[in-house]
Design an enzyme around this catalytic site. Structure first.
Site, PDB file in Angstrom:
ATOM      1  N   ASP A  15       0.806  -1.222   0.000  1.00  0.00           N
ATOM      2  CA  ASP A  15       0.000   0.000   0.000  1.00  0.00           C
ATOM      3  C   ASP A  15       0.839   1.272   0.000  1.00  0.00           C
ATOM      4  O   ASP A  15       0.456   2.303   0.564  1.00  0.00           O
ATOM      5  CB  ASP A  15      -0.976   0.010   1.197  1.00  0.00           C
ATOM      6  CG  ASP A  15      -1.842  -1.232   1.208  1.00  0.00           C
ATOM      7  OD1 ASP A  15      -2.187  -1.716   0.108  1.00  0.00           O
ATOM      8  OD2 ASP A  15      -2.151  -1.730   2.296  1.00  0.00           O
ATOM      9  N   LYS A  18       1.813   2.094  -5.071  1.00  0.00           N
ATOM     10  CA  LYS A  18       2.412   1.550  -6.301  1.00  0.00           C
ATOM     11  C   LYS A  18       1.507   1.722  -7.512  1.00  0.00           C
ATOM     12  O   LYS A  18       1.943   2.102  -8.591  1.00  0.00           O
ATOM     13  CB  LYS A  18       2.669   0.032  -6.144  1.00  0.00           C
ATOM     14  CG  LYS A  18       3.579  -0.333  -5.027  1.00  0.00           C
ATOM     15  CD  LYS A  18       3.632  -1.837  -4.834  1.00  0.00           C
ATOM     16  CE  LYS A  18       2.363  -2.449  -4.309  1.00  0.00           C
ATOM     17  NZ  LYS A  18       2.016  -2.135  -2.932  1.00  0.00           N
ATOM     18  N   ASN A  40      -5.388 -10.362  -3.645  1.00  0.00           N
ATOM     19  CA  ASN A  40      -5.097  -9.794  -2.326  1.00  0.00           C
ATOM     20  C   ASN A  40      -4.633  -8.344  -2.462  1.00  0.00           C
ATOM     21  O   ASN A  40      -4.751  -7.541  -1.549  1.00  0.00           O
ATOM     22  CB  ASN A  40      -4.042 -10.624  -1.569  1.00  0.00           C
ATOM     23  CG  ASN A  40      -2.803 -10.963  -2.386  1.00  0.00           C
ATOM     24  OD1 ASN A  40      -2.770 -10.732  -3.580  1.00  0.00           O
ATOM     25  ND2 ASN A  40      -1.798 -11.515  -1.741  1.00  0.00           N
ATOM     26  N   GLY A  42      -4.596  -4.423  -3.695  1.00  0.00           N
ATOM     27  CA  GLY A  42      -5.598  -3.390  -3.974  1.00  0.00           C
ATOM     28  C   GLY A  42      -4.842  -2.152  -4.411  1.00  0.00           C
ATOM     29  O   GLY A  42      -4.139  -1.540  -3.609  1.00  0.00           O
ATOM     30  N   HIS A  43      -4.900  -1.821  -5.673  1.00  0.00           N
ATOM     31  CA  HIS A  43      -4.132  -0.705  -6.233  1.00  0.00           C
ATOM     32  C   HIS A  43      -5.092   0.402  -6.650  1.00  0.00           C
ATOM     33  O   HIS A  43      -5.910   0.216  -7.555  1.00  0.00           O
ATOM     34  CB  HIS A  43      -3.281  -1.203  -7.414  1.00  0.00           C
ATOM     35  CG  HIS A  43      -2.257  -2.218  -6.996  1.00  0.00           C
ATOM     36  ND1 HIS A  43      -1.521  -2.953  -7.882  1.00  0.00           N
ATOM     37  CD2 HIS A  43      -1.857  -2.620  -5.760  1.00  0.00           C
ATOM     38  CE1 HIS A  43      -0.707  -3.767  -7.207  1.00  0.00           C
ATOM     39  NE2 HIS A  43      -0.895  -3.577  -5.925  1.00  0.00           N
ATOM     40  N   THR A  44      -4.989   1.539  -5.965  1.00  0.00           N
ATOM     41  CA  THR A  44      -5.968   2.611  -6.148  1.00  0.00           C
ATOM     42  C   THR A  44      -5.482   3.631  -7.179  1.00  0.00           C
ATOM     43  O   THR A  44      -4.382   4.176  -7.059  1.00  0.00           O
ATOM     44  CB  THR A  44      -6.197   3.346  -4.803  1.00  0.00           C
ATOM     45  OG1 THR A  44      -6.369   2.369  -3.784  1.00  0.00           O
ATOM     46  CG2 THR A  44      -7.398   4.273  -4.876  1.00  0.00           C
ATOM     47  N   GLN A 226       1.902  -6.191  -3.253  1.00  0.00           N
ATOM     48  CA  GLN A 226       2.321  -6.318  -1.861  1.00  0.00           C
ATOM     49  C   GLN A 226       3.604  -5.483  -1.663  1.00  0.00           C
ATOM     50  O   GLN A 226       3.843  -4.570  -2.427  1.00  0.00           O
ATOM     51  CB  GLN A 226       2.551  -7.794  -1.465  1.00  0.00           C
ATOM     52  CG  GLN A 226       1.277  -8.599  -1.302  1.00  0.00           C
ATOM     53  CD  GLN A 226       0.637  -9.023  -2.611  1.00  0.00           C
ATOM     54  OE1 GLN A 226       1.280  -9.651  -3.433  1.00  0.00           O
ATOM     55  NE2 GLN A 226      -0.623  -8.706  -2.807  1.00  0.00           N
TER      56      GLN A 226
END
Ligand code: GDP
Ligand code: IMO
Ligand code: MG
Length: 426
Positions: A15, A18, A40, A42-44, A226
């Site tokens: 988090d 990236k 797994n 989560g890229h915002t 990750q």
């Protein structure tokens, strides 16, 4: 042949921002490759105020022409992949023509998820705090050589044979050990087989696909998921994920050797966060920790869990830099430190009364480490959305310079907000 590639790795516990960086860099990329982990992640991405969270699809998909590849080290849940793809298609109607997936990706089954959740429940207070997506159990099956790969799903008979082998074993664990319900093999077959036509158009051989791109002088961006401290070998085991999150994972997943990777970008959040259990030497339990969590909106992009927050840990970054051969750093979320008073940086640990300058490899030792801090003066101006390095407050530049000097790696990008263009390039 002109090698034109960049690899992006998170250097903390995930988090780091990236996804936003990969999306920014993808403006000039022909191809973005996700190489490990699964949904797994989560890229915002925030583009013109609109938020998209990607879990499996590479963060180049919201560009117009960029191709996106999921290479063989990624574990793929087919329902999740197509759910995400359908959402992306509403924004980018050509997305399915630009997406490619390795025939060698192992498939996450409903029983992987059930096993992940059952194990965590049984562990109780000792749980890892996984995302509950079946990631660990799927990687176990890959290593045990019984995983179902994308290439297995095109023949119903082969698929049934393989499902029977692996799901009978899963169901045995679920019912006899965890006292849970068994999952239906027929329903699994029907669901997976239903995706075969769409998948037939997407699936490719990773290595030859990539070599073709290299031959065409394509600009390639590799997107880590990750963070380095969640690496199965290097991280705080057992509080880690089940893949290699470093350059090692990139190479095994793509079949490329290190000479194909030119720039290696380490993404570092200006402070530290962690979701799930495990040691975290610089964790804050005071008001400052709460301020970082609130201002940084530190809530898990995948599970919605609050992220634990703390000061930047320069000691653990040293190990992360070595692991992937980082050539430049991108420092994110500097704006979250605006108006925070004084700012601390962990420059060494104390273990059993002795100072140490390199992180210990064992989680229990890291748990016993006390952080030793250097304190810098903060800044009382806003850096939010700033794109000009010279306009940053003096103390913000002093903070950035301190990190750069300590780590001996140039900071070439600084992100000052979640929007696509809130980035300073130096
Ligand atoms: P990733 O998993 O590394 O891609 O990161 P996540 O998307 O899980 O978490 C990063 C969070 O920080 C997201 O909510 C982003 O929108 C946000 N973010 C990214 N860069 C910045 C930044 O420079 N400033 C602020 N305030 N937020 C950022
Ligand atoms: P991105 O790509 C932060 C953490 C989980 C848990 C541990 C193991 O968004 O940075 P798993 O489900 O992988 O078996 O969980 O790893 N974790 C992450 N933490 N960001 C992530 O991805 C993560 N992916 C897994 O919280 O502690
Ligand atoms: Mg994330």
């Amino acid at each position: 042949m002109n090698i034109n590639s960049k690899a992006v790795f998170g250097l903390q516990w995930g988090d780091e921002g990236k996804g936003a960086i990969v999306d920014y860099l993808a403006e000039n990329a022909d191809l973005v490759v996700r190489f490990q982990g699964g949904h797994n992640a989560g890229h915002t991405l925030i583009i013109n105020g609109e938020k998209t969270v990607l879990h499996l699809i590479p963060s180049g998909i919201l560009r117009d022409k960029t191709k996106c590849l999921i290479s063989s080290g990624v574990v793929v849940s087919l329902p999740e992949l197509f759910k995400e793809l359908n959402q992306v298609l509403e924004k980018k109607p050509n997305a399915e023509n630009r997406l490619f997936i390795s025939k060698n990706c192992p498939i996450i089954l409903s029983t992987h998820r059930a096993l992940d959740l059952a194990r965590e429940r049984r562990k109780g207070s000792k749980a890892i705090g996984t995302t509950g997506r079946g990631i660990g159990p799927c990687y176990e099956d890959k290593i045990a050589r019984r995983a179902i790969k994308i290439s297995d799903i095109f023949d119903e008979k082969i698929l049934m044979e393989k499902l029977q082998e692996v799901m009978e074993f899963h169901n045995f664990q679920l019912t006899d050990f965890y006292r849970e319900d068994a999952r239906s093999i027929e329903e699994e077959l029907e669901e997976i087989f239903g995706y075969r036509e769409r998948l037939a158009n997407l699936s490719i051989d990773t290595q030859s696909f990539l070599m073709e791109c290299v031959k065409n002088d394509d600009s390639i961006l590799f997107e880590g998921a990750q963070g380095t401290m969640l690496d199965i070998d290097l991280g705080t085991y057992p509080f880690v994920t089940s893949s290699n999150t470093t350059i090692a994972g990139l190479l095994t997943s793509t079949g490329l050797n290190s000479s194909y990777i030119k720039d290696v970008i380490g993404v570092v959040k200006a402070y530290t966060t962690r979701v799930g259990s495990g040691p975290f030497p610089t964790e804050l339990f005071d008001e400052v920790g709460k301020v970082l969590a609130t201002k940084g909106a530190e809530v898990g992009a995948t599970t919605g869990r609050p992220r634990r927050c703390g000061w930047l840990d320069l000691v653990s970054l040293k190990a992360a830099i070595v692991a992937s051969g980082i050539t430049e750093i991108c420092l994110t979320k500097i704006d979250v430190l605006d108006n925070i008073g004084s700012i601390k940086l962990c420059v060494s640990y104390e273990l059993d009364g002795k100072p140490i300058t390199f992180p210990p490899s064992h989680a229990s030792e890291l748990l016993a480490c006390k952080p030793i801090y250097e304190t810098l003066e903060g800044w009382n101006e806003s850096t939010y959305g700033q794109t000009n390095y010279n306009k940053l407050p003096d103390n913000a530049r002093a903070y950035i310079n301190y990190i750069e000097k300590f780590l001996g790696i140039p900071i070439k990008m600084i992100s000052t907000g979640p929007e696509r263009d809130a980035i300073i390039s130096i």
